[in-house]
Design a protein around this motif. Structure first.
Motif, PDB file in Angstrom:
ATOM      1  N   VAL A  18       0.837  -1.199   0.000  1.00 52.11           N
ATOM      2  CA  VAL A  18       0.000   0.000   0.000  1.00 52.11           C
ATOM      3  C   VAL A  18       0.875   1.253   0.000  1.00 52.11           C
ATOM      4  CG1 VAL A  18      -1.715   1.313   1.315  1.00 52.11           C
ATOM      5  CG2 VAL A  18      -1.996  -1.153   1.013  1.00 52.11           C
ATOM      6  N   GLU A  19       1.919   1.277   0.805  1.00 47.22           N
ATOM      7  CA  GLU A  19       2.823   2.435   0.829  1.00 47.22           C
ATOM      8  C   GLU A  19       3.380   2.723  -0.560  1.00 47.22           C
ATOM      9  OE1 GLU A  19       5.888   1.560   3.691  1.00 47.22           O
ATOM     10  OE2 GLU A  19       4.532   1.824   5.385  1.00 47.22           O
ATOM     11  N   THR A  20       3.837   1.692  -1.226  1.00 49.24           N
ATOM     12  CA  THR A  20       4.416   1.850  -2.561  1.00 49.24           C
ATOM     13  C   THR A  20       3.410   2.454  -3.528  1.00 49.24           C
ATOM     14  OG1 THR A  20       5.919   0.002  -2.213  1.00 49.24           O
ATOM     15  CG2 THR A  20       5.474   0.608  -4.500  1.00 49.24           C
ATOM     16  N   LEU A  21       2.195   1.969  -3.487  1.00 44.78           N
ATOM     17  CA  LEU A  21       1.178   2.429  -4.426  1.00 44.78           C
ATOM     18  C   LEU A  21       0.621   3.806  -4.069  1.00 44.78           C
ATOM     19  CD1 LEU A  21      -0.630  -0.978  -4.912  1.00 44.78           C
ATOM     20  CD2 LEU A  21       0.811   0.211  -6.580  1.00 44.78           C
ATOM     21  N   LEU A  22       0.688   4.196  -2.805  1.00 45.04           N
ATOM     22  CA  LEU A  22       0.185   5.507  -2.394  1.00 45.04           C
ATOM     23  C   LEU A  22       1.145   6.646  -2.732  1.00 45.04           C
ATOM     24  CD1 LEU A  22      -1.327   4.896   1.169  1.00 45.04           C
ATOM     25  CD2 LEU A  22      -2.544   5.237  -0.974  1.00 45.04           C
ATOM     26  N   ARG A  23       2.431   6.363  -2.745  1.00 44.61           N
ATOM     27  CA  ARG A  23       3.435   7.427  -2.885  1.00 44.61           C
ATOM     28  C   ARG A  23       3.210   8.395  -4.042  1.00 44.61           C
ATOM     29  NH1 ARG A  23       6.995   3.609  -0.505  1.00 44.61           N
ATOM     30  NH2 ARG A  23       7.505   4.378   1.552  1.00 44.61           N
ATOM     31  N   PRO A  24       2.918   7.924  -5.252  1.00 50.00           N
ATOM     32  CA  PRO A  24       2.800   8.895  -6.353  1.00 50.00           C
ATOM     33  C   PRO A  24       1.454   9.634  -6.404  1.00 50.00           C
ATOM     34  CG  PRO A  24       2.417   6.707  -7.193  1.00 50.00           C
ATOM     35  CD  PRO A  24       2.816   6.554  -5.742  1.00 50.00           C
ATOM     36  N   LEU A  25       0.516   9.230  -5.571  1.00 47.48           N
ATOM     37  CA  LEU A  25      -0.833   9.782  -5.682  1.00 47.48           C
ATOM     38  C   LEU A  25      -1.039  10.969  -4.747  1.00 47.48           C
ATOM     39  CD1 LEU A  25      -2.839   6.453  -5.849  1.00 47.48           C
ATOM     40  CD2 LEU A  25      -2.057   7.878  -7.737  1.00 47.48           C
ATOM     41  N   GLY A  26      -1.734  11.961  -5.249  1.00 47.96           N
ATOM     42  CA  GLY A  26      -2.083  13.117  -4.441  1.00 47.96           C
ATOM     43  C   GLY A  26      -3.309  12.851  -3.597  1.00 47.96           C
ATOM     44  N   VAL A  27      -3.535  13.737  -2.659  1.00 49.84           N
ATOM     45  CA  VAL A  27      -4.653  13.578  -1.737  1.00 49.84           C
ATOM     46  C   VAL A  27      -5.987  13.602  -2.474  1.00 49.84           C
ATOM     47  CG1 VAL A  27      -5.844  14.604   0.237  1.00 49.84           C
ATOM     48  CG2 VAL A  27      -3.364  14.516   0.204  1.00 49.84           C
ATOM     49  N   LEU A  28      -6.123  14.472  -3.462  1.00 50.03           N
ATOM     50  CA  LEU A  28      -7.393  14.577  -4.185  1.00 50.03           C
ATOM     51  C   LEU A  28      -7.763  13.257  -4.856  1.00 50.03           C
ATOM     52  CD1 LEU A  28      -9.725  16.371  -4.932  1.00 50.03           C
ATOM     53  CD2 LEU A  28      -8.432  17.140  -6.911  1.00 50.03           C
TER      54      LEU A  28
END
Length: 127
Positions: A18-28
């Protein structure tokens, strides 16, 4: 396939996925994915290095992971490709059939992407 690997993974490996996949994504974009479950994780880490805890994942389903992967691919295909190294270096995941198949698919896809631009460039050089 990532969702299957996620479901079969030990809790600590789930956190890393999950950490890996969340990194490039913005909050929106995270607010729009899976009813905001990933945005809540990001907000908890606001101002700090992203660290997903096991209890953060209680409400994360395989369908949520599919949505997260889909968004991550659109933003940064390299992020999804980086799962190869992560899964390959994990002792607990190297024995998972789903993880082995996923690594194979990701490697194939990365090779195909590298080959296609080279073939197009070579073809444009031919008279």
């Amino acid at each position: 396939m990532v969702a299957q690997v996620y479901e079969a993974a030990p809790a600590e490996e789930r956190c890393h996925l999950v950490e890996t996949l969340l990194r490039p994504l913005g909050v929106l974009s995270l607010v729009a994915i899976a009813h905001g479950v990933f945005a809540k994780i990001r907000f908890r880490s606001a101002g700090h290095e992203l660290k997903v805890r096991v209890d953060d994942l209680r409400n994360v389903s395989a369908a949520d992971m599919m949505a997260l992967v889909h968004h991550a691919q659109q933003v940064s295909i390299e992020t999804v490709d980086s799962l190869v190294q992560q899964l390959s270096s994990s002792g607990s995941m190297t024995s998972s059939a789903a993880a082995i198949v996923l690594v194979g698919l990701l490697v194939q896809r990365a090779r195909a992407r590298r080959t296609t631009p080279m073939q197009a460039r070579d073809a444009s050089l031919d008279p």
